[in-house]
Design a protein around this motif. Structure first.
Motif, PDB file in Angstrom:
ATOM      1  N   SER A  40       0.700  -1.016   0.207  1.00 47.87           N
ATOM      2  CA  SER A  40      -0.421  -0.206  -0.246  1.00 47.87           C
ATOM      3  C   SER A  40       0.618   1.278  -0.010  1.00 47.87           C
ATOM      4  N   ASP A  93      -8.191   2.798  -1.223  1.00 45.23           N
ATOM      5  CA  ASP A  93      -8.286   1.724   0.170  1.00 45.23           C
ATOM      6  C   ASP A  93      -8.695   2.236   1.089  1.00 45.23           C
ATOM      7  N   ASP A 113      -8.570  -2.587   3.647  1.00 48.14           N
ATOM      8  CA  ASP A 113      -8.306  -1.229   3.807  1.00 48.14           C
ATOM      9  C   ASP A 113      -6.364  -0.286   3.923  1.00 48.14           C
TER      10      ASP A 113
END
Length: 430
Positions: free
Chosen positions: A310, A375, A401
């Motif tokens: 991420s 996300d 997320d």
């Protein structure tokens, strides 16, 4: 843009930072962040005239009153990068070849000295000027003819102890040094965090030359505790977990330099042949910055596999407005602006072909504060730019997320598969 629109944009920028940091202490931190401007940070090259017989030690000490050491850096080779940080004032810099390898200057060791160095607010986050002579420090082969200042006192011994405590010291995920209040200090009082020796690369168990180090790097407003679930699943027969804890409020470039220095020191100390780095969110930018430092110096990184999770490779759109208005925000957040100098420079250095790269991302968020698919904190556009995907050896997405991805069993299982696949048949130590 009207004042009303500008105010709303700034609030969105601050909210986005709060999301990344996992809390909204930023709005109460204006006074603390302004103190960042009162400190001076600079970096340069230090080298010995002949091949060094030990590491190079660089000591910054106050000149107002009796000499008092305030910052210590070590470069474990003939030539390398040093960094120093301190409040404004008059200083001296002593650099010596540590032939005895004890971090203490001994008579007869080659050394050089600068005195009367004035550090002011205008030098914050800038390299020293050519006029000061501090951009490049060269240590002659012969020992100095003059008597060097007596800076090696109790304060210096405290610096040495502090350094030894944070570079390769033992730690536990649940101990107080990684507590939320320490995270807040690193975000909003980062230079004090560094000066007090709270940043470092810590070992969660004694060093084992037969197992490959896996270095975990958290994101902005994070800590090694973020990795508890991942580390719990790590195969300890093949890998040993190390955690990097840094003040996420400083510029990303400085955090990268701290990681480079810590990894460089432990590589010099233990001689491991390779390692794996796993980074979350902004930590991926820190890792790439650290690798760039190594590559620009012409060294070979002691890393063969990098996993980012991420990571906002293109930054965060809201960060464009973070430096507008009276509120002072962390330097790392300013670097997160999509057109920042840091991000623009990040991919200039090509990644070596022998460093494998795994790219993980989450798509389970739906924040209305982040444009497009996201996300919950970072857009997919930022996490998955074409240039990054094309260079990755493995790309995988998860219905999670920005925070939950680190607790996802599916992600952890896939990560462990990647670690096992990239570990064999690599040696653990040279």
């Amino acid at each position: 843009m009207t004042a009303r629109t500008l105010s709303r944009t700034l609030r969105l920028a601050l909210l986005a930072l709060c999301l990344l940091a996992g809390g909204c202490g930023l709005l109460q931190a204006d006074r603390q962040m302004k103190r960042l401007d009162a400190a001076v940070y600079f970096t340069g090259i230090v080298e010995t005239e002949n091949a060094a017989r030990g590491p190079i030690v660089v000591v910054l000490y106050k000149l107002d009153g009796p000499p008092e050491p305030v910052f210590l850096d070590v470069v474990p080779r003939t030539r390398g990068v040093y960094h120093l940080a301190a409040p404004p004032g008059r200083y001296g810099i002593l650099a010596f070849e540590d032939v005895e390898r004890d971090l203490r200057y001994r008579a007869g060791e080659p050394a050089t000295l600068y005195e009367g160095v004035a550090l002011g607010m205008e030098a914050v986050d800038q390299p020293p000027s050519a006029a000061s002579g501090l951009g490049r420090i060269r240590i002659p082969a012969a020992p100095p003819a003059k008597v060097l200042p007596a800076v090696f006192d109790e304060a210096y011994e405290a610096l040495v102890r502090r350094r030894n405590e944070v570079f390769g010291a033992s730690a536990a995920i649940d101990e107080g040094r990684f507590a939320p209040e320490q995270v807040r200090a690193g975000l909003f009082q980062p230079l004090g965090f560094i000066a007090e020796g709270r940043s470092g690369l810590f070992l969660l168990e004694p060093y084992d030359p037969q197992r490959i180090p896996v270095i975990f790097v958290h994101g902005i407003g994070g800590s090694p505790r973020d990795w508890a679930h991942v580390i719990d699943k790590l195969d300890r027969t093949r890998f040993q977990p190390w955690v990097f804890f840094y003040p996420s409020g400083v510029s990303i470039g400085l955090s990268a330099l701290l990681l480079n220095n810590a990894l460089d020191e432990l590589h010099h100390r233990h001689g491991f042949a390779t390692s794996i780095v796993v980074a979350h969110s902004m930590g991926g930018l820190v890792v790439r910055g650290a690798l760039n430092i190594v590559l620009r110096e012409g060294r070979t990184p002691p890393v063969h596999h990098v996993v980012t999770i991420s990571t906002p490779w293109l930054g965060h759109a809201a960060a464009r407005w973070a430096d507008i208005g009276p509120t002072r925000v962390p330097g790392s957040w300013l670097d997160m602006a999509p057109d920042s100098a840091f991000l623009s420079d990040l991919m200039v250095v090509p990644r070596p072909a022998d460093i494998r790269y795994t790219l993980f991302f989450g798509y389970g968020g739906a924040s209305r504060w982040v444009s497009g698919n996201n996300d919950g904190t970072v857009s997919l556009q930022s996490m998955l730019p074409a240039g990054i995907q094309s260079r990755a050896d493995f790309v995988f997405g998860f219905d999670e997320d920005h925070a939950s991805i680190l607790r996802s069993d599916e992600m952890v299982d896939k990560l462990m598969q990647r670690l096992r696949a990239e570990a064999d048949p690599l040696p653990a130590s040279r």
